[in-house]
Each structure stands twice: as structure tokens, then as C-alpha cells.
Design a protein around this motif. Structure first.
Motif, PDB file in Angstrom:
ATOM      1  N   SER A  85       5.246   9.500   8.909  1.00 18.05           N
ATOM      2  CA  SER A  85       3.979   9.183   9.548  1.00 18.05           C
ATOM      3  C   SER A  85       3.688   7.717   9.236  1.00 18.05           C
ATOM      4  O   SER A  85       3.681   7.322   8.062  1.00 18.05           O
ATOM      5  CB  SER A  85       2.870  10.083   8.997  1.00 18.05           C
ATOM      6  OG  SER A  85       1.607   9.669   9.462  1.00 18.05           O
ATOM      7  N   GLU A 121       1.353   4.094   9.960  1.00 22.53           N
ATOM      8  CA  GLU A 121       0.126   3.472  10.458  1.00 22.53           C
ATOM      9  C   GLU A 121       0.030   2.054   9.902  1.00 22.53           C
ATOM     10  O   GLU A 121       0.234   1.831   8.701  1.00 22.53           O
ATOM     11  CB  GLU A 121      -1.101   4.276  10.014  1.00 22.53           C
ATOM     12  CG  GLU A 121      -2.428   3.642  10.398  1.00 22.53           C
ATOM     13  CD  GLU A 121      -3.629   4.320   9.763  1.00 22.53           C
ATOM     14  OE1 GLU A 121      -4.743   3.783   9.895  1.00 22.53           O
ATOM     15  OE2 GLU A 121      -3.437   5.365   9.093  1.00 22.53           O
ATOM     16  N   ARG A 136      -2.562  -0.580   9.038  1.00 23.24           N
ATOM     17  CA  ARG A 136      -3.995  -0.709   8.823  1.00 23.24           C
ATOM     18  C   ARG A 136      -4.289  -2.095   8.245  1.00 23.24           C
ATOM     19  O   ARG A 136      -4.006  -2.369   7.078  1.00 23.24           O
ATOM     20  CB  ARG A 136      -4.499   0.387   7.884  1.00 23.24           C
ATOM     21  CG  ARG A 136      -6.019   0.480   7.798  1.00 23.24           C
ATOM     22  CD  ARG A 136      -6.458   1.570   6.841  1.00 23.24           C
ATOM     23  NE  ARG A 136      -5.950   2.898   7.200  1.00 23.24           N
ATOM     24  CZ  ARG A 136      -6.160   3.988   6.464  1.00 23.24           C
ATOM     25  NH1 ARG A 136      -6.871   3.902   5.333  1.00 23.24           N
ATOM     26  NH2 ARG A 136      -5.668   5.150   6.848  1.00 23.24           N
TER      27      ARG A 136
END
Length: 250
Positions: free
Chosen positions: A7, A9, A11
Motif C-alpha cells: 500500500s 501513499e 503524503r
């Protein structure tokens, strides 16, 4: 690469990478190791990534190599891009923060050791069980944290290490007892990533290569030495028996 077991991401220019095989305790099969190698290799060149946080979904950080796959492939998955994978994660030129929880065992222990700063939840334990079935645990990875002689004694004892003890030994940097460990990890990563990227890369180059030999050569020599154990005709049987014993406990 399409990521099946990670997963990911971004940010605020901090890349959050979470192992995402919780149903298998985030065991490191060939696919997830290829995905990790790809993420590390690609993001080091990405100007929109200043640092990387490595954590996991589920209860455990990582139980180590996928022994079911190891047995199915007759040890071939052990050998798959073993040098390339490890070098990609340990030579990463940007700050890495690892956030650990639950089991952090064998190859999962080695994966955690790529962190420049390692946080662990209170109930985390780290374990190097390979020596129990005749496998050679990596010294290079642990020596980068605690030095070669301490790495050797920890390896030969072969005991599970609770997070508090890991902190005392210098294997990890912080035990998180309250709050969200990922958020705490991101705060650390933000602080470590604020400096000139070229300066950070140079500092990591010095740390990796100036004190205990060249990182790449150390890993290559260690894996070359491992071949004699993997080629031992009795090794496959030992791994199979160990895998069965683990399955009975789960």
C-alpha cells in the motif's frame, strides 16, 4: 509495476509504504520483494520523494520469507534477486523510518534494519530463527546497527528480542507506548528529510561504506558464503521441518 502486496501513499513528499499481505503475516514472497525493490529503486530518483516510511498493515510487521513458497520452489525463492533486493533497500540514499509491530522475524528483521530510524510498538518482538534450522542469518544488516561482535552474539543466541531489549541493544531507536506509531514515524521522517538531499545522500554513503567496508561487497561476499548452506542436501529437509513446526503453532 502494479503493486499487489504494498500500500503506497505520497503524503507531502514523504512516501508511506505499507506491507499488505496481512493474511500471511506479511511474509516476503518473491512478488512482495520485487515490489519493494521496485519502490526503493524508483523513488530514490523521484524529486517528489524526500524520505520513505516503511510499515505494515495487519497485526505483524513481517514474519520473514514465505516458507511455503520456499518449499514449493525447492529453495529457489530464497535465492531470487537476493543481492539486488537487499542492496536496493540498504543503499537507499534518502532517510528511511521503519515502524514495527507484532512479529518482526528472519527476513522481516532484516527488512526492518534498512531503517535509519526504527520505531517499534511495545509488544513487538524481533527474532532471528534461521540458525535453528541451519540457515545463515545476515550479519551485515545487523552489524550496521550494533557492530559486528554484538551482531554475532545476538545471532548465535537465537533468542526472541522484545522491543524494550531491542532498544537497549541499539537495534531500534524508540518504543512507541501511546499514540499512532505511523504518525510518530512521519514526524521523525519529516525532521530527517528537511536537509539538502545531496548532503543526506553523502552522509548515508559515509555511514554505509566508510567504517565496515563497502556495503555492496559485504552483502555479495556474505551471500556467496551462504551458497554452501543452501546447497547442502539436508538443508531443504531442515527448512521443511521448521515450516511444519511453525504452522502447528499458528
Amino acid at each position: 509495476m502494479e503493486y499487489k502486496h504494498l500500500s503506497i501513499e505520497n503524503r507531502n513528499d514523504l512516501l508511506i509504504v505499507l506491507l499488505n499481505r496481512p493474511e500471511a503475516h506479511n511474509a516476503l514472497n518473491v512478488r512482495i520483494r520485487d515490489e519493494l525493490e521496485s519502490v526503493f529503486s524508483e523513488s530514490k530518483k523521484d524529486p517528489n520523494v524526500k524520505g520513505l516510511l516503511l510499515g505494515a498493515n495487519g497485526k505483524n510487521f513481517c514474519s520473514g520469507y514465505d516458507l511455503e513458497e520456499v518449499i514449493e520452489t525447492k529453495l529457489e525463492s530464497f535465492k531470487h534477486r537476493i543481492l539486488e533486493y537487499h542492496y536496493a533497500i540498504y543503499s537507499y540514499p534518502k532517510p528511511i523510518v521503519c515502524v514495527l509491530k507484532g512479529f518482526c522475524s528472519a527476513g522481516g528483521f532484516d527488512l526492518a534494519l534498512c531503517g535509519d530510524y526504527i520505531l517499534a510498538e511495545k509488544k513487538t518482538f524481533l527474532f532471528r530463527p534461521e540458525i535453528r534450522f541451519g540457515g545463515p542469518p545476515l550479519i551485515t544488516t545487523l552489524a550496521r546497527k550494533v557492530g559486528p561482535t554484538k551482531a554475532l552474539s545476538i545471532t548465535l543466541l537465537g533468542d526472541p528480542i522484545r522491543s524494550a531489549e531491542a532498544l537497549e541493544l541499539g537495534i531500534i531507536d524508540e518504543v512507541v507506548t501511546e499514540g499512532d506509531p505511523i504518525q510518530k514515524g512521519l514526524k521523525v521522517l519529516e525532521k530527517m528529510s528537511q536537509w539538502d538531499p545531496k548532503l543526506i545522500s553523502a552522509e548515508k554513503e559515509i555511514s554505509n561504506n566508510f567504517f565496515q567496508g563497502n556495503l555492496y561487497e559485504n552483502l555479495r561476499k556474505e551471500f556467496d558464503l551462504f551458497k554452501q548452506f543452501l546447497e547442502d542436501p539436508n538443508f531443504f529437509q531442515k527448512v521443511s521441518e521448521y515450516a511444519k513446526s511453525i504452522q502447528q503453532k499458528v
